[in-house]
Design a protein around this motif. Structure first.
Motif, short mmCIF file in Angstrom:
data_model
loop_
_atom_site.label_atom_id
_atom_site.label_comp_id
_atom_site.label_asym_id
_atom_site.label_seq_id
_atom_site.Cartn_x
_atom_site.Cartn_y
_atom_site.Cartn_z
N MET A 55 -6.88 7.40 -1.28
CA MET A 55 -5.60 7.51 -0.58
C MET A 55 -5.69 8.57 0.53
N PRO A 56 -5.04 8.36 1.69
CA PRO A 56 -5.18 9.30 2.80
C PRO A 56 -4.60 10.67 2.50
N HIS A 57 -4.98 11.62 3.34
CA HIS A 57 -4.50 12.99 3.25
C HIS A 57 -2.97 13.02 3.37
N GLN A 58 -2.36 13.93 2.61
CA GLN A 58 -0.89 14.05 2.68
C GLN A 58 -0.54 15.52 2.84
N SER A 59 0.37 15.84 3.79
CA SER A 59 0.78 17.23 3.96
C SER A 59 1.99 17.50 3.06
N ASP A 60 2.33 18.78 2.88
CA ASP A 60 3.48 19.14 2.04
C ASP A 60 4.76 18.47 2.54
N LYS A 61 4.88 18.37 3.87
CA LYS A 61 6.11 17.82 4.46
C LYS A 61 6.32 16.36 4.06
N SER A 62 5.22 15.67 3.78
CA SER A 62 5.36 14.24 3.44
C SER A 62 5.12 14.00 1.96
N ALA A 63 5.33 15.05 1.16
CA ALA A 63 5.01 14.95 -0.28
C ALA A 63 5.77 13.84 -0.99
N ASN A 64 6.97 13.49 -0.49
CA ASN A 64 7.76 12.46 -1.17
C ASN A 64 7.58 11.06 -0.58
N ALA A 65 6.65 10.95 0.34
CA ALA A 65 6.35 9.63 0.89
C ALA A 65 5.26 9.01 0.03
N LEU A 66 5.58 7.89 -0.62
CA LEU A 66 4.62 7.30 -1.55
C LEU A 66 3.86 6.16 -0.88
N TRP A 67 2.58 6.05 -1.21
CA TRP A 67 1.70 5.05 -0.58
C TRP A 67 2.02 3.67 -1.14
N HIS A 68 2.22 2.71 -0.25
CA HIS A 68 2.45 1.33 -0.69
C HIS A 68 1.21 0.50 -0.36
N ARG A 69 0.66 -0.13 -1.37
CA ARG A 69 -0.57 -0.89 -1.16
C ARG A 69 -0.25 -2.28 -0.59
N ALA A 70 -0.92 -2.62 0.52
CA ALA A 70 -0.67 -3.93 1.15
C ALA A 70 -1.41 -5.03 0.42
N THR A 71 -0.83 -6.23 0.43
CA THR A 71 -1.57 -7.37 -0.13
C THR A 71 -2.40 -8.05 0.96
N VAL A 72 -1.89 -8.01 2.20
CA VAL A 72 -2.69 -8.52 3.30
C VAL A 72 -3.59 -7.36 3.74
N THR A 73 -4.84 -7.43 3.39
CA THR A 73 -5.76 -6.31 3.57
C THR A 73 -6.58 -6.47 4.85
N ARG A 74 -7.27 -5.39 5.18
CA ARG A 74 -8.20 -5.43 6.32
C ARG A 74 -9.22 -6.56 6.13
N GLN A 75 -9.71 -6.65 4.91
CA GLN A 75 -10.74 -7.68 4.65
C GLN A 75 -10.21 -9.08 4.93
N ARG A 76 -8.97 -9.34 4.53
CA ARG A 76 -8.39 -10.67 4.77
C ARG A 76 -8.17 -10.90 6.27
N ARG A 77 -7.77 -9.84 6.96
CA ARG A 77 -7.57 -9.99 8.41
C ARG A 77 -8.91 -10.26 9.10
N GLU A 78 -9.95 -9.55 8.65
CA GLU A 78 -11.28 -9.76 9.25
C GLU A 78 -11.76 -11.19 9.00
N GLN A 79 -11.48 -11.69 7.80
CA GLN A 79 -11.87 -13.08 7.50
C GLN A 79 -11.13 -14.04 8.43
N LYS A 80 -9.83 -13.81 8.60
CA LYS A 80 -9.04 -14.69 9.46
C LYS A 80 -9.54 -14.64 10.91
N ASN A 81 -9.87 -13.41 11.37
CA ASN A 81 -10.36 -13.25 12.75
C ASN A 81 -11.79 -13.75 12.94
N ALA A 82 -12.51 -13.85 11.81
CA ALA A 82 -13.95 -14.18 11.85
C ALA A 82 -14.77 -13.12 12.58
N HIS A 83 -14.29 -11.88 12.53
CA HIS A 83 -15.14 -10.76 12.98
C HIS A 83 -14.65 -9.48 12.33
N LYS A 84 -15.58 -8.50 12.30
CA LYS A 84 -15.22 -7.21 11.71
C LYS A 84 -14.39 -6.40 12.69
#
Ligand SMILES: Nc1ncnc2c1ncn2[C@@H]1O[C@H](COP(=O)(O)OS(=O)(=O)O)[C@@H](OP(=O)(O)O)[C@H]1O
Ligand SMILES: Nc1ncnc2c1ncn2[C@@H]1O[C@H](COP(=O)(O)OP(=O)(O)O)[C@@H](O)[C@H]1O
Length: 207
Positions: free
Chosen positions: A1-30
């Motif tokens: 999970m990315p770095h978080q500062s004190d100011k953003s301590a209450n911002a929770l990470w939401h995991r995407a279902t459409v991932t980079r890998q799926r986008r790369e597959q759709k684009n047919a390139h990295k």
């Protein structure tokens, strides 16, 4: 999970279902970041746009982030003090990270004069996602080119903190690619970048 500062301590990470890998597959390139660094007038913008043109023509998804342009929007509150340049590059590093997730081949054209900030940008990404390209051109040649007349103004003292004159540029010690733009034509320089992309399997030999 990315770095978080004190100011953003209450911002929770939401995991995407459409991932980079799926986008790369759709684009047919990295996705990847091509990070051009060098003095003003060294050829970053010209080269980044020329490489983008070639990649776009073969159907890849690309975006150039250019120092001059980004400073009209996302970074319009920043000047050229060391502190502002560091914040400028921090924002660009984070932006390129988002574009990696979006499946884009991003080409950045910022002086990015400090080793530490370039290393921080690299550290945001996985090994191989960040390709540092040093547009090398001696200061004397950049000054002769003086594409925008800024060196002349800097020498006259009309612009403060000008890179290479009154503000430092820390050369990359071990870039992925160093391009001597004072010796090569634009076409030869573009070819060097394309060859690197083939070597790294971003482009196949057929493209
Ligand atoms: N003081 C000073 N020093 C250097 N450059 C200056 C300065 N003032 C304005 N400009 C113009 O701003 C462009 C560089 O912005 P960057 O965002 O790439 O700079 S940095 O990475 O934050 O150091 C740079 O664009 P390039 O010539 O394309 O590099 C200049 O057009
Ligand atoms: N091999 C090369 N690669 C890129 N630019 C080159 C090359 N040879 C000459 N030039 C010229 O150098 C200048 C570089 O300007 P620019 O791209 O605005 O630099 P920067 O973005 O680093 O400030 C342009 O006038 C370009 O035509």
């Amino acid at each position: 999970m990315p770095h978080q500062s004190d100011k953003s301590a209450n911002a929770l990470w939401h995991r995407a279902t459409v991932t980079r890998q799926r986008r790369e597959q759709k684009n047919a390139h990295k996705s990847i970041v091509l990070w051009f660094t060098g003095l003003s007038g060294s050829g970053k913008s010209t080269l980044a746009h020329a490489v983008e043109e070639q990649l776009h023509q073969i159907g890849l998804n690309t975006l150039v982030l250019d120092g001059d342009n980004v400073r009209h929007g996302l970074c319009s509150d920043l000047g050229f003090s060391d502190t502002d340049r560091k914040e400028n590059i921090r924002r660009i590093g984070e932006t390129t990270k988002l574009l990696l997730e979006a499946g884009v081949i991003t080409l950045t054209a910022f002086i990015s004069p400090f080793k530490a900030e370039r290393a921080t940008a690299r550290s945001l990404m996985l090994d191989g996602d960040f390709i540092e390209i040093h547009c090398f051109c001696p200061l004397t040649v950049c000054e002769q080119r003086d594409v925008k007349g800024l060196y002349k103004k800097a020498r006259l003292g009309e612009i403060q903190d000008f890179t290479g004159i009154s503000s430092p540029y820390e050369e990359p010690e071990n870039p992925d690619l160093k391009i001597d733009t004072h010796r090569l034509t634009l076409e030869e320089s573009v070819q060097q970048v394309i060859s690197l992309l083939r070597d790294r399997n971003i482009l196949s030999a057929l493209e």
